[in-house]
Design an enzyme around this catalytic site. Structure first.
Site, mmCIF file in Angstrom:
data_model
loop_
_atom_site.group_PDB
_atom_site.id
_atom_site.type_symbol
_atom_site.label_atom_id
_atom_site.label_comp_id
_atom_site.label_asym_id
_atom_site.label_seq_id
_atom_site.Cartn_x
_atom_site.Cartn_y
_atom_site.Cartn_z
ATOM 1 N N ARG A 30 -7.662 -6.578 -9.871
ATOM 2 C CA ARG A 30 -8.452 -7.730 -10.296
ATOM 3 C C ARG A 30 -9.844 -7.276 -10.728
ATOM 4 N NH1 ARG A 30 -8.886 -7.343 -4.713
ATOM 5 N NH2 ARG A 30 -11.056 -7.034 -4.056
ATOM 6 N N GLU A 84 -2.073 7.835 8.209
ATOM 7 C CA GLU A 84 -2.953 8.759 7.472
ATOM 8 C C GLU A 84 -3.845 9.504 8.458
ATOM 9 O OE1 GLU A 84 -5.236 6.270 4.813
ATOM 10 O OE2 GLU A 84 -3.692 6.365 3.254
ATOM 11 N N GLY A 96 -8.361 -6.491 4.403
ATOM 12 C CA GLY A 96 -9.508 -6.977 5.159
ATOM 13 C C GLY A 96 -9.605 -6.374 6.552
ATOM 14 N N GLY A 97 -9.049 -5.158 6.716
ATOM 15 C CA GLY A 97 -9.137 -4.483 8.000
ATOM 16 C C GLY A 97 -8.085 -4.926 8.994
ATOM 17 N N LYS A 110 0.805 -1.227 0.000
ATOM 18 C CA LYS A 110 0.000 0.000 0.000
ATOM 19 C C LYS A 110 0.831 1.267 0.000
ATOM 20 C CE LYS A 110 -3.826 -2.545 1.392
ATOM 21 N NZ LYS A 110 -4.387 -3.276 2.502
HETATM 22 C C1 MV4 Z 1 -9.421 4.515 6.292
HETATM 23 C C2 MV4 Z 1 -10.545 4.936 7.028
HETATM 24 C C3 MV4 Z 1 -10.546 6.225 7.486
HETATM 25 N N1 MV4 Z 1 -9.494 7.055 7.242
HETATM 26 N N2 MV4 Z 1 -8.409 5.356 6.073
HETATM 27 C C4 MV4 Z 1 -10.775 -0.056 5.859
HETATM 28 C C5 MV4 Z 1 -10.153 -1.160 5.048
HETATM 29 C C6 MV4 Z 1 -9.167 -0.548 4.162
HETATM 30 N N3 MV4 Z 1 -9.468 -0.903 2.823
HETATM 31 C C7 MV4 Z 1 -9.231 0.919 4.380
HETATM 32 N N4 MV4 Z 1 -10.164 1.149 5.447
HETATM 33 C C8 MV4 Z 1 -10.348 2.385 5.974
HETATM 34 N N5 MV4 Z 1 -9.353 3.275 5.775
HETATM 35 C C9 MV4 Z 1 -8.451 6.596 6.541
HETATM 36 N N6 MV4 Z 1 -7.429 7.425 6.327
HETATM 37 C C10 MV4 Z 1 -11.601 4.031 7.227
HETATM 38 C C11 MV4 Z 1 -11.503 2.737 6.705
HETATM 39 C C12 MV4 Z 1 -12.647 1.895 6.936
HETATM 40 C C13 MV4 Z 1 -13.476 1.495 5.868
HETATM 41 C C14 MV4 Z 1 -13.194 1.830 4.550
HETATM 42 C C15 MV4 Z 1 -13.993 1.429 3.515
HETATM 43 C C16 MV4 Z 1 -15.136 0.687 3.789
HETATM 44 C C17 MV4 Z 1 -15.454 0.335 5.085
HETATM 45 C C18 MV4 Z 1 -14.631 0.721 6.125
HETATM 46 C C19 MV4 Z 1 -14.954 0.368 7.438
HETATM 47 C C20 MV4 Z 1 -14.133 0.755 8.454
HETATM 48 C C21 MV4 Z 1 -12.991 1.509 8.196
#
Ligand code: MV4
Length: 449
Positions: A291, A200, A164-165, A116
């Site tokens: 993908r 971030e 996946g978090g 990333k």
């Molecule tokens: C974040 C965010 C808030 N601020 N980045 C969750 C998984 C990963 N793909 C990126 N994610 C997040 N990044 C910043 N700077 C909140 C999330 C996030 C989230 C993002 C997309 C869809 C659902 C989510 C659920 C919780 C947290």
């Protein structure tokens, strides 16, 4: 063009690829585990090869078994679907070493976007707007604390190899930084073998908006608008739609062009998704997926294109069958993911399907590998179908979704269908006013799950 393609996947996505092959006059080869002998993809393909026992690592993730299946059947190209080996750059390199073709991006693009930090560096240099934060990796707690002050709390610490978090921790204040930094590092190390992290600004109430891009590998690329995938539970999407209810035509054109220009510049080939958080009218890049995604059908529905066909075309060295000016949005599309899970806790619920009836009619697409009497094996993920509807506008798509859900019969197991019936009663869902936290709050309030 290829004569024969091997599909290194199972379930509905394997059927999706087989269908595209058949329309193009290309023979298809299914691979399957011993748990999937009776699976629909085995029946629907022209040929099938058993590649090992049920655990993924012994079959659908076994690179030697898949390469051997190509050699046995004479397949010239491999479509990976999503999940499994679809974003494994080592797999792509091995395919090329065997003079076979991977239907997807280059090993190098997969590798760069899989990390990333390097994905963000690359996108930033290409003019894509990113979340403010650290410039690259953050090696020490002292660096993390300094960057926390510079960026301003709350911040989020993310493992560069995360997914996946996992490996993601929010620090609401400076007092949380030590624990967030240490935990994100430890999770990165234990889950992905990589303890590098970056920081971030934490966006508190964004939407998840992703832009579909497509490149020909020769410097041409297009975008196919956005999908709003904000309705998620534990980083699993459950409801996706296109176009995004909060995105204006002007915003779409601008962010779309930024994304298509970016991937054109790197000679990207095939389908890709550029993920953003969207808050207060601004897009912030977070990740790129190299993908075809589960939710690609909503984009296909509104643009009237077959993304798998296009993937196969460009992998064979042909041009895409459209340019940007050919692509126009028609109406609105929604997908819901039907999982074999029991509410309220989404407990996996494999077992025998005693009766299956797919909905039909105008504007309804059911992508599923189910059939009457099929037994869902316990080894794989719980997605058993995707119901995709299309309408002239969002209210028509919502009404059609409600109607189609009413026609769907999946007896013998529990599914997530009742969740969608309930969500379609919610004013916020009907008005499109939701963000990435909406569903978790709703589940807590309504199901206590
Ligand atoms: C974040 C965010 C808030 N601020 N980045 C969750 C998984 C990963 N793909 C990126 N994610 C997040 N990044 C910043 N700077 C909140 C999330 C996030 C989230 C993002 C997309 C869809 C659902 C989510 C659920 C919780 C947290």
């Amino acid at each position: 063009m290829f004569d024969k393609i091997l599909i290194a996947n199972r379930g509905e996505i394997a059927l999706r690829v087989i269908r595209a092959c058949r329309e193009m006059g290309i023979a298809s080869v299914a691979v399957h585990s011993t748990a999937d002998t009776d699976a629909m993809h085995v029946r629907m393909a022209d040929e099938a090869v058993c590649i090992g026992p049920p655990p993924g690592t012994d079959s659908y993730l076994s690179i030697p078994a898949i390469i051997a299946a190509c050699e046995i059947t004479g397949a010239q190209a491999i479509h990976p679907g999503y999940g499994f080996l679809s974003e494994n750059s080592n797999f792509v390199q091995i395919i090329e070493d065997h003079e076979l073709t991977f239907i997807g991006p280059t090993a190098e693009h997969i590798r760069v976007m899989g990390d990333k930090i390097s994905a963000k560096d690359t996108m930033k240099a290409l003019g894509v707007p990113c979340v403010p934060g650290s410039a690259g990796g953050v090696p020490t707690l002292e660096d993390a604390q300094r960057i926390g002050e510079e960026v301003g709390y709350p911040v989020i610490v993310k493992a560069t190899a995360g997914g996946g978090g996992k490996g993601m921790k929010v620090a609401q204040t400076a007092a949380d930084m030590e624990s967030a930094f240490m935990t994100a590092r430890a999770e990165g190390k234990s889950n992905f073998g990589n303890d590098e992290v970056y920081i971030e600004k934490y966006l508190t109430t964004p939407r998840h908006i992703e832009i579909q891009v497509f490149g020909d590998g020769k410097g041409r690329a297009v975008h196919l608008g956005e999908r709003d995938c904000s309705l998620q539970r534990r980083h699993q999407k459950v409801f996706e739609e296109a176009p995004g209810p909060s995105i204006s035509p002007e915003e779409r054109a601008a962010i779309g062009k930024t994304c298509s220009d970016a991937v054109a510049k790197i000679n990207y080939i095939g389908a890709g998704t550029i993920e953003f958080l969207y808050e207060n009218g601004e897009f912030y890049f977070i990740e790129m997926n190299t993908r075809l995604q589960v939710e690609h059908p909503v984009t296909e529905s509104i643009f009237g294109v077959d993304l798998v066909r296009e993937q196969i075309r460009v992998a064979a060295g042909l041009d895409m069958s459209f340019i940007q000016e050919d692509l126009h949005i028609n109406g609105h599309s929604i997908e819901v993911r039907i999982n074999a899970e029991k509410l309220p806790n989404f407990t996996p619920c494999p077992g025998r399907i005693t009766q299956y009836h797919a909905p039909g009619g105008l504007g309804v697409r059911m992508d599923s590998a189910l059939y009457d009497g099929y037994s869902i094996p316990p080894y794989y993920d719980s997605l058993i179908g995707k119901l995709i509807v299309h309408g002239r506008d969002r209210p028509e798509a919502l009404a059609r979704l409600n109607r189609a859900l009413g026609e769907l019969i999946v007896d013998g197991i529990d599914t997530t269908v009742p969740l969608f019936h309930a969500l379609l009663q919610e004013p916020d869902v009907l008005s499109g006013e939701y963000n990435i936290h909406w569903l978790e709050h709703w589940l807590e309030t309504n199901l206590g799950g």
